[in-house]
Write a protein that holds these residues in place. Structure first.
Motif, PDB file in Angstrom:
ATOM      1  N   PRO A  67      -4.560  15.191   7.342  1.00 62.91           N
ATOM      2  CA  PRO A  67      -4.236  14.187   6.054  1.00 62.91           C
ATOM      3  C   PRO A  67      -3.845  13.277   6.051  1.00 62.91           C
ATOM      4  O   PRO A  67      -2.319  12.967   6.996  1.00 62.91           O
ATOM      5  CB  PRO A  67      -3.764  15.192   4.924  1.00 62.91           C
ATOM      6  N   ASP A  68      -3.864  11.935   5.866  1.00 58.34           N
ATOM      7  CA  ASP A  68      -2.939  11.101   5.412  1.00 58.34           C
ATOM      8  C   ASP A  68      -1.087  11.463   4.956  1.00 58.34           C
ATOM      9  O   ASP A  68      -1.180  11.570   4.080  1.00 58.34           O
ATOM     10  CB  ASP A  68      -3.644   8.993   4.848  1.00 58.34           C
ATOM     11  N   ASP A  69      -0.478  10.501   5.825  1.00 65.43           N
ATOM     12  CA  ASP A  69       0.746  10.862   5.033  1.00 65.43           C
ATOM     13  C   ASP A  69       1.703   9.711   4.843  1.00 65.43           C
ATOM     14  O   ASP A  69       1.908   9.315   4.375  1.00 65.43           O
ATOM     15  CB  ASP A  69       1.774  11.487   6.320  1.00 65.43           C
ATOM     16  N   SER A  70       0.848   8.514   4.956  1.00 61.50           N
ATOM     17  CA  SER A  70       1.269   7.435   4.435  1.00 61.50           C
ATOM     18  C   SER A  70       0.247   6.167   2.591  1.00 61.50           C
ATOM     19  O   SER A  70       1.150   5.595   2.163  1.00 61.50           O
ATOM     20  CB  SER A  70       1.189   6.463   5.582  1.00 61.50           C
ATOM     21  N   GLY A  71      -0.575   6.960   2.990  1.00 66.54           N
ATOM     22  CA  GLY A  71      -1.967   6.180   1.890  1.00 66.54           C
ATOM     23  C   GLY A  71      -0.760   6.360   0.690  1.00 66.54           C
ATOM     24  O   GLY A  71      -0.739   7.973  -0.139  1.00 66.54           O
TER      25      GLY A  71
END
Length: 361
Positions: A67-71
């Motif tokens: 999973p993206d950790d900044s979106g």
């Protein structure tokens, strides 16, 4: 893993655990994933990949999308995303960060991964080492004296530098003593380079990491060199940006053919871009961009020290471009053999296989 622990508790010798190499590839730009694919192809040991990005073509093992950790996250004034300056990116309460660390941690806890390659993340390096797993960090040029990088480089068992050893490096001896200089690593290593075609074509090679120059700069350079044709890849724009000798091709998955068509490449100083130019042995104008930790500026200085390429401090004025391109073409590209011998991935694989072998039970 539970069975192994039970056997140890009963005094029996644990059964052999199948070992693999874990490989994390960062998602900013495509270079980390391309490099991972080149190194993985040379490994003897099975490998599991982790990244927010898709697996590179030909990846030889499992690939876990993270999973993206900044979106959809914009830090507010009160958010401490660095945990007091000890890490680079750990936003509190972020589900993407929690879930990606959980996925990686679940794989690490199985006991199969005997060495973790990290390209690049301080946080994942720490996570792996806290699971008792040796960490090999893909080093980056520039000033890495900040607290997170010191932690990361100190805990690493090896630092792999994807550039040659070219003179003194401003790193502490404790890092240099465990650094292996691979030379550049490219997905195109092993392909035979061809001679420049002599058709006066420029390839402007821009990646996904962003640029410090604008559309108008490229248009002005092309307008000032009407006897050269410019092809731009890696930077999206609309068709209105094109002119008679300037064509925009957007993102190109495999730029080898474009490299082969070029007499001169104009590029930033990112490691992947330079590795691909080096593999193709192309004359190049290198324009280091402003990046954190002065990464590209440090790379540009190494190129100057090694007398490789035409390295410029800034984007030339339009009237300077005709001379810049002619000097680069006259210089040629054979000197790139000092930056890349074509065996960087194999040297990295030998280090990783060796550590994985020592970790077998």
């Amino acid at each position: 893993m539970a069975g192994v622990l039970a056997e140890a508790a009963e005094g029996r010798r644990p059964s052999r655990v199948h070992r693999v190499i874990g490989y994390y590839a960062h998602h900013l730009g495509a270079g980390h994933v391309h490099r991972a694919g080149a190194i993985a192809a040379a490994l003897r040991t099975p490998v599991i990949g982790f990244s927010t990005m898709s697996a590179p073509s030909g990846w030889p093992g499992r690939w876990i999308r993270l999973p993206d950790d900044s979106g959809d996250f914009t830090p507010s004034d009160g958010d401490d995303v660095t945990a007091g300056g000890t890490l680079h990116w750990v936003p509190s309460g972020h589900a993407g960060l929690r879930n990606r660390m959980g996925l990686i941690g679940a794989e690490l806890a199985k006991g199969e991964i005997s060495v973790m390659v990290v390209d690049v993340s301080v946080e994942i390096s720490v996570l792996a080492r806290l699971h008792g797993i040796p960490v090999v960090v893909m080093a980056q040029p520039g000033d890495r004296s900040d607290r997170p990088h010191q932690l990361c480089y100190d805990l690493a068992e090896r630092l792999l530098a994807a550039w040659p050893s070219v003179g003194p490096q401003d790193w502490p001896s404790r890092w240099l003593d465990k650094t292996v200089h691979l030379g550049a690593v490219s997905r195109f290593d092993g392909r035979p380079p061809t001679d420049p075609p002599g058709t006066r074509r420029v390839l402007a090679l821009w990646g996904q990491g962003g640029l410090d120059i604008g559309l108008d700069d490229l248009r002005a350079a092309a307008a000032a060199t009407p006897d050269w044709c410019w092809d731009v890849v890696g930077q999206e724009t609309d068709s209105t940006a094109e002119q008679d000798n300037l064509a925009w091709h957007g993102w190109v998955d495999d730029v080898w053919a474009r490299l082969g068509d070029a007499d001169v490449v104009v590029t930033h100083a990112g490691q992947n871009a330079l590795a691909e130019v080096a593999a193709a042995r192309r004359p190049a104008v290198v324009l280091p961009q402003l990046r954190p930790h002065d990464e590209q500026l440090a790379t540009g200085e190494m190129l100057r020290r090694a007398d490789i390429g035409t390295v410029l401090a800034g984007w030339p004025r339009p009237d300077e471009w005709p001379g810049v391109l002619e000097r680069a073409r006259a210089r040629g590209g054979t000197e790139w053999s000092r930056w890349s011998t074509g065996g960087g991935a194999q040297r990295a694989a030998a280090v990783l296989d060796g550590i994985a072998e020592r970790g077998r039970s």
